[in-house]
Design an enzyme around this catalytic site. Sequence first.
Site, PDB file in Angstrom:
ATOM      1  CG  ASP A  61     -48.518  86.146  15.748  1.00  0.00           C
ATOM      2  OD1 ASP A  61     -49.219  86.950  16.374  1.00  0.00           O
ATOM      3  OD2 ASP A  61     -47.325  85.917  16.015  1.00  0.00           O
ATOM      4  CG  ASP A  68     -49.164  79.852  14.350  1.00  0.00           C
ATOM      5  OD1 ASP A  68     -48.108  80.371  14.757  1.00  0.00           O
ATOM      6  OD2 ASP A  68     -49.940  80.433  13.551  1.00  0.00           O
TER       7      ASP A  68
HETATM    8  C1  XBP Z   1     -45.833  85.016  13.104  1.00  0.00           C
HETATM    9  C2  XBP Z   1     -44.735  85.929  12.840  1.00  0.00           C
HETATM   10  C3  XBP Z   1     -44.450  86.988  13.821  1.00  0.00           C
HETATM   11  C4  XBP Z   1     -45.515  88.057  13.912  1.00  0.00           C
HETATM   12  C5  XBP Z   1     -44.986  89.264  14.627  1.00  0.00           C
HETATM   13  O1  XBP Z   1     -45.599  83.801  12.404  1.00  0.00           O
HETATM   14  O2  XBP Z   1     -44.041  85.814  11.866  1.00  0.00           O
HETATM   15  O3  XBP Z   1     -43.256  87.602  13.423  1.00  0.00           O
HETATM   16  O4  XBP Z   1     -45.893  88.465  12.620  1.00  0.00           O
HETATM   17  O5  XBP Z   1     -44.497  88.932  15.900  1.00  0.00           O
HETATM   18  P1  XBP Z   1     -46.198  82.420  12.951  1.00  0.00           P
HETATM   19  P2  XBP Z   1     -43.074  89.430  16.389  1.00  0.00           P
HETATM   20  O6  XBP Z   1     -47.656  82.637  13.164  1.00  0.00           O
HETATM   21  O7  XBP Z   1     -45.935  81.440  11.857  1.00  0.00           O
HETATM   22  O8  XBP Z   1     -45.476  82.062  14.232  1.00  0.00           O
HETATM   23  O9  XBP Z   1     -42.967  90.872  16.004  1.00  0.00           O
HETATM   24  O10 XBP Z   1     -43.105  89.233  17.885  1.00  0.00           O
HETATM   25  O11 XBP Z   1     -42.045  88.597  15.705  1.00  0.00           O
HETATM   26 MG    MG Z   2     -49.313  81.924  12.128  1.00  0.00          MG
END
Ligand code: XBP
Ligand code: MG
Length: 261
Positions: free
Chosen positions: A14, A12
């Site tokens: 973020d 993953d």
């Molecule tokens: C990450 C997200 C993303 C980020 C923002 O979730 O939910 O939406 O918060 O990025 P995960 P964007 O780590 O589970 O993938 O604004 O590009 O969506």
């Molecule tokens: Mg995440």
Amino acid sequence: MERGSLQALIFDVDGTLAETEHEGHRVAFNQAFREAGLDWTWDEATYASLLKVTGGRERILRFIADLPAAARPREDPQALASRLHARKTEIFQRLLRSGRIPLRPGVARLLREARGAGLRLAVATTTSAGNVEALLEANLGPGSLGWFEVIAAADLAPVKKPAPDVYRVVLARMGLRGRDCIAIEDSRNGLLAARGAGVSVVVTVSHYTRGEDFTGALVVLDGLGEPEHPVRVLQGDLDGFEYVNVEALQWLWRRAETTRP
Ligand code: XBP
Ligand code: MG
């Protein structure tokens, strides 16, 4: 890699590769709102609760839907959310390229060790591919995108976590089964997505996800750790390993295999 062993790691982005949410995405959302003349500020508590919605555009839409009717902007919510999100993405990528958002401890080390051990690498994220590229290039250099066989992002899997779609895309493109891989995730939504595709999960909790329910994870840790900075095991067992390396992951994988129905 012989069959019957761990084949691939799926990361993953973020919260897992880097603490992108707090000083990255959140700050960029707020700047985009300000620039658009909106008096919206997502403070830490607001953002923590909005993070239950994966996808930045979807998050803006949820926020608008939850506003009292009188406070909702007149512009069509879909169009407004798309416009704000596009600008937020530009701001966020500029932040990433400035090098102000480092990888979490242990990430660069584990990626290098995994490559050295012949493990295949992939990314499964709900954010956009451009964000992943900017993060990797800023921290690991321009060649680092090539370390990953598949970077599955929002463009390839529009139905976002906790749906398993993004993991299914990775598995299909790599010709692997869920059980051949381990995912590294930081959130419950990520855990559910990976498990939904049959992939076992090591959770490294992040700023916003510490208190979430990680039932079903192989192990829950406070990070990947480094030789001089041992991990804290929050749930489960790491067989005495002091940080996550390829050997520790292979041990976790073998243990998962022996308990598979
Ligand atoms: C990450 C997200 C993303 C980020 C923002 O979730 O939910 O939406 O918060 O990025 P995960 P964007 O780590 O589970 O993938 O604004 O590009 O969506
Ligand atoms: Mg995440």
